[in-house]
Design a protein around this motif. Structure first.
Motif, short mmCIF file in Angstrom:
data_model
loop_
_atom_site.label_atom_id
_atom_site.label_comp_id
_atom_site.label_asym_id
_atom_site.label_seq_id
_atom_site.Cartn_x
_atom_site.Cartn_y
_atom_site.Cartn_z
N LEU A 226 0.79 -1.13 0.06
CA LEU A 226 0.13 0.06 -0.06
C LEU A 226 0.70 1.23 0.09
CD1 LEU A 226 -2.87 1.22 0.23
CD2 LEU A 226 -2.67 1.16 2.87
N VAL A 227 1.96 1.26 0.71
CA VAL A 227 2.86 2.58 0.93
C VAL A 227 3.31 2.55 -0.22
CG1 VAL A 227 4.76 3.22 2.06
CG2 VAL A 227 3.04 2.32 3.30
N ILE A 228 4.07 1.40 -0.73
CA ILE A 228 4.90 1.51 -2.21
C ILE A 228 3.93 1.81 -3.25
CG2 ILE A 228 6.15 0.41 -3.71
CD1 ILE A 228 7.69 0.83 -1.23
N SER A 229 2.76 1.52 -3.44
CA SER A 229 1.92 1.70 -4.35
C SER A 229 1.42 3.21 -4.40
CB SER A 229 0.73 0.77 -4.30
OG SER A 229 1.05 -0.53 -4.70
N THR A 230 1.32 3.78 -3.29
CA THR A 230 0.71 5.14 -3.01
C THR A 230 2.08 6.01 -3.60
OG1 THR A 230 -0.70 4.51 -1.19
CG2 THR A 230 0.17 6.90 -1.38
N ILE A 231 3.16 5.62 -3.09
CA ILE A 231 4.29 6.36 -3.39
C ILE A 231 4.57 6.67 -5.18
CG2 ILE A 231 6.84 6.69 -3.52
CD1 ILE A 231 6.83 5.68 -0.57
N CYS A 232 4.52 5.40 -5.63
CA CYS A 232 4.51 5.25 -7.24
C CYS A 232 3.45 5.76 -7.88
CB CYS A 232 4.43 3.56 -7.31
SG CYS A 232 5.91 2.72 -6.98
N THR A 238 4.04 3.83 -13.89
CA THR A 238 2.80 2.82 -14.38
C THR A 238 2.72 1.66 -13.79
OG1 THR A 238 4.59 1.69 -15.60
CG2 THR A 238 3.82 3.30 -16.71
N GLN A 239 1.71 1.04 -14.19
CA GLN A 239 1.16 -0.34 -13.21
C GLN A 239 2.15 -1.19 -13.16
OE1 GLN A 239 -2.57 -1.64 -14.60
NE2 GLN A 239 -2.83 -2.83 -12.82
N GLU A 240 2.82 -1.48 -14.34
CA GLU A 240 3.95 -2.51 -14.60
C GLU A 240 5.32 -1.96 -13.65
OE1 GLU A 240 2.54 -0.98 -16.98
OE2 GLU A 240 1.51 -2.87 -17.98
N GLU A 241 5.72 -0.68 -13.79
CA GLU A 241 6.60 -0.23 -12.78
C GLU A 241 6.56 -0.35 -11.37
OE1 GLU A 241 8.57 3.10 -16.05
OE2 GLU A 241 6.90 3.70 -14.46
N GLY A 247 7.55 -5.86 -6.28
CA GLY A 247 8.30 -6.95 -6.08
C GLY A 247 9.70 -6.88 -5.50
N LEU A 248 10.39 -5.93 -5.73
CA LEU A 248 11.76 -5.63 -5.15
C LEU A 248 11.49 -5.52 -3.57
CD1 LEU A 248 14.66 -5.33 -5.84
CD2 LEU A 248 14.35 -2.81 -5.92
N ILE A 249 10.59 -4.64 -3.12
CA ILE A 249 10.61 -4.42 -1.80
C ILE A 249 10.33 -5.83 -0.99
CG2 ILE A 249 9.00 -3.20 0.00
CD1 ILE A 249 11.30 -1.46 -1.52
N LEU A 250 9.36 -6.61 -1.67
CA LEU A 250 8.75 -7.91 -0.94
C LEU A 250 10.08 -8.94 -0.94
CD1 LEU A 250 5.27 -8.27 -2.37
CD2 LEU A 250 6.02 -7.41 -0.24
N ILE A 251 10.72 -8.70 -1.97
CA ILE A 251 12.23 -9.65 -1.96
C ILE A 251 12.97 -9.26 -0.81
CG2 ILE A 251 14.15 -10.39 -3.25
CD1 ILE A 251 12.45 -10.09 -5.70
N VAL A 252 13.10 -7.99 -0.47
CA VAL A 252 13.95 -7.44 0.58
C VAL A 252 13.18 -7.85 1.86
CG1 VAL A 252 14.96 -5.48 1.79
CG2 VAL A 252 14.91 -5.55 -0.88
N LEU A 277 -3.55 -9.85 -12.50
CA LEU A 277 -4.40 -8.90 -13.14
C LEU A 277 -4.01 -8.03 -14.33
CD1 LEU A 277 -6.76 -7.41 -11.95
CD2 LEU A 277 -5.14 -6.04 -10.49
N LEU A 278 -2.76 -7.86 -14.42
CA LEU A 278 -1.79 -7.32 -15.63
C LEU A 278 -2.23 -8.12 -16.92
CD1 LEU A 278 1.51 -6.38 -13.80
CD2 LEU A 278 -0.20 -4.73 -14.60
#
Length: 730
Positions: A226-232, A238-241, A247-252, A277-278
């Protein structure tokens, strides 16, 4: 089937479930038949090769890579996990101050020129005891290296160096925070308890049935995305970005949580859901969870050797199929689904868990988590906020502790068998399936009644047993014997075991790890009589922790021990609801199904070895004799004053040469003797002199060193012995 099943019936059950799951997938995705077959074959091959392990050999060329976030150093003692070329191992050993400095900056270290011993990780040796061998096997770790000496060399820098250094720095950062703030921050980010001092918090949450709140799972993934999506969104990605950033944050996050199964499950579910969804592919919630599970197992074949992983997937499965229900019925259904697993693994359940969840979940979501994440962000620059937060948490956690101490709703059910667990899970799943359908009221009632009947039968089998037992609990270098009778069950214990604490630091009592779980597995929360033989710590050291958790109705001691200052200190604050009874030779303790006859001491003493309380009793026509740490002089007094012939004898003083006089053994003429002693104990018990005496007299013996817990069962069928550890093949 490959990792858990131990007999043919368990393997057959696993195969039936496997075939049923294959049938479901093929029926639902008929075009997917070939892929399903390929997937199953791939799983089979991966699991087969995963079972193959290579023993690690300790040679002059052996090197162990150690990351600072995967080890702990306390009082110059290093323990944790290291990596060799052949695989991971657990390590333990002393480190010098200058070696300790290698870890100070968070860099990985290579251990070389290692001298020490390598051994297989020991399994649990008692029923109910946590099995570290199985736990580490789930991580593909099978051996332990006890390091005597080694050299430290800094490792070369890689991308993993920076990641592990970052995790180590977070560990140190959380340690600087006040205790409660640091505990919750560490649990929510790193999925680990930073200190043994916090074990009571975990126990409180577990007893109230809300321990799942401390697991990193879907809620945390939801917050991160939610936080990352809001910032993005704000920076117009874009939705893909956005998907890639999440994905990167979740891997970390997966790395920081050290691969916590719940976090991986939630992260995989989110990423797969976004991918579908994409691509505009349709998939139902339960199917998405199933696909997540398959992928998870593909990379971690031993996944379900972890109880946390099992509970995580079962809980989310329940949430999926009850998504449209009211909160109350949803909670009822989820508890119905989880209870069989809780009883199988933890032996107890809180019947008021639903209500405790309603009270504590909002507190956790709106107080604990905001406080933890706020401190993670600002504590370094505004340390004062940590103390304010700590004051708030101290008040709320004390309320939770007080609530937990009441044991309100907590039922010590006992350990159900694996087939009872499977059957209850099936009944629960079918019941939930019918709850989703209309017009099946009668069938719903039928399955509800079936579940209730199954729980009642299981409870009755545990709490109203047809068999009694005499069990030598494997407490290492010490004594602790449990005696129970058939229904109506009465429970007695001779000694508690325990260890001397030379460090002066607070340590977890051995009874919490061994005896309490064993008692809970039997559904026991009260002991009718506890006999204490003498004052030594290996016999009575854990009496305080035991009495603080289990109600002792009567405490029996040899006359004079109660005046011993050390013993008085151990028991004085727990004696409010316990009767203290002093005994001397010739006295009897008469109970409904068992009479204890006291054969020693003959006079008041101070609680030393030579004053050991000695007891004999008869069960199922077999006479038992227990003499604590009584020496040969005391044995002669017993022989001179009592004409005893016994069937089973607990060898005196752990098999020491100071006990078990040959003449005494000849006179009591036991059919078999038992030795309770620690593995590789510093006293060398049992002594070879004693074993030679037994051989000369043709008296067979068994020891907890080899057998682990030893139990003798009697009751509605012929008495029989069982050993917890399998017999070693020559």
């Amino acid at each position: 089937m490959l990792y858990q099943a131990k007999n043919n019936l368990q393997k057959l059950t696993a195969i039936v479930f496997l075939l049923y799951c294959i049938f479901l997938i093929i029926k639902k995705y008929s075009w997917f038949n070939l892929a399903v077959v390929v997937l199953i074959l791939t799983f089979g091959m991966l699991s087969y090769f995963d079972q193959k392990t290579t023993d690690i050999q300790l040679t002059d060329q052996t090197q162990i890579l150690v990351y600072p976030d995967e080890v702990k150093i306390e009082d110059g003692w290093l323990s944790g996990i290291g990596k060799t070329e052949q695989g991971k191992v657990t390590i333990a050993g002393n480190v010098k101050d200058d070696q300790n400095q290698y870890f100070a900056d968070g860099n990985p270290v290579i251990l070389s020129h290692i001298t020490g011993e390598i051994e297989t990780i020991s399994p649990a040796t008692n029923c109910g005891e946590f099995d570290y061998q199985k736990y580490y096997a789930g991580k593909k770790i099978f051996q332990r290296i006890k390091i005597k000496s080694c050299q430290f060399v800094k490792s070369r820098v890689t991308i993993f160096t920076y990641l592990h250094r970052w995790r180590y720095q977070l560990q140190q950062y959380f340690k600087k925070m006040p205790r409660l703030v640091g505990f919750f921050a560490s649990e929510l980010i790193l999925a680990e308890n930073p200190s043994k001092d916090n074990q009571e918090i975990l126990n409180n949450y577990r007893d109230l049935g809300v321990i799942h709140l401390l697991s990193i799972s879907g809620l945390h993934v939801g917050i991160y995305t939610l936080v990352i999506s809001t910032i993005c969104f704000r920076i117009k990605l874009t939705q893909e970005e956005t998907f890639l950033c999440c994905g990167l944050i979740l891997i970390v996050g997966i790395f920081l949580s050290n691969g916590q199964p719940g976090f991986i499950r939630a992260s995989l579910t989110y990423l797969l859901g976004q991918l579908f969804l994409l691509k505009k592919w349709k998939i139902s919630g339960p199917d998405l969870l199933g696909l997540t599970c398959l992928i998870h197992i593909f990379f971690v074949p031993r996944l379900f050797m972890n109880i946390g992983a099992i509970l995580s997937y079962v809980l989310v499965f329940g949430l999926q199929i009850t998504s449209h229900w009211s909160n109350f019925w949803r909670s009822v259904s989820l508890n119905l689904l989880l209870t069989p697993l809780l009883l199988f693994y933890f032996f107890q359940v809180n019947v008021f868990t639903i209500f405790f969840n309603m009270l504590i979940v909002p507190y956790f979501n709106y107080v604990v988590m905001p406080i933890a994440f706020l401190n993670i962000l600002v504590f370094k620059n505004i340390p004062g906020i940590g103390q304010v937060s700590e004051n708030i948490l101290e008040i709320t956690e004390q309320i939770i502790a007080n609530l937990s101490e009441t044991k309100l709703g907590l039922v010590t059910f006992g350990k159900i068998s694996w087939w009872q667990c499977v059957l209850l899970l099936l009944i629960s799943a079918i019941f939930l399936a019918f709850m989703n359908e209309k017009g099946y009221l009668n069938k719903k009632k039928g399955f509800f009644i079936s579940a209730a009947a199954m729980y009642l039968i299981s409870f009755s089998m545990i709490h109203f047993p047809l068999q009694g037992q005499v069990t030598f609990i494997d407490v290492g270098q010490g004594d602790s014997i449990l005696i129970t009778t058939p229904y109506p069950r009465k429970v007695y214990m001779i000694d508690t075991g325990g260890k001397l604490n030379f460090s002066g630091k607070k340590v977890t009592p051995q009874v919490n790890r061994i005896t309490i779980p064993f008692l809970k597995s039997l559904g026991i929360n009260q002991i009718d009589g506890l006999f204490v033989t003498h004052q030594d710590a290996d016999h009575v050291g854990d009496i305080g922790p035991l009495m603080s958790q289990v109600h002792i109705k009567k405490l029996y001691t040899a006359k004079g021990l109660s005046k011993n200052p050390s013993f008085k200190k151990r028991i004085e604050k727990y004696m409010d609801q316990t009767d203290l009874i002093e005994l001397l030779a010739g006295m009897q303790v008469k109970e409904f199904q068992i009479d204890f006859q006291v054969v020693y001491p003959f006079k008041e003493g101070e609680g030393k070895n030579e004053d050991s309380l000695s007891l004999t009793f008869v069960l199922a026509g077999k006479r038992w004799l227990f003499t604590g740490d009584l020496g040969q002089d005391g044995e002669k007094e017993i022989a001179n004053n009592f004409n005893l012939k016994v069937d089973y004898f607990k060898l005196g003083h752990h098999g020491s040469k100071t006990s078990s006089n040959p003449e005494f053994l000849q006179k009591i003429s036991p059919s078999e003797v038992f030795i309770s002693a620690g593995r590789n104990n510093r006293f060398g018990h049992p002594h070879q002199e004693t074993l030679s005496t037994l051989r000369q007299l043709n008296i067979p013996w068994v020891s907890t060193q080899d057998c682990g817990m030893i139990s003798w069962y009697y009751g509605f069928k012929e008495p029989s012995f069982s050993r917890f550890l399998p017999e070693k093949k020559e």
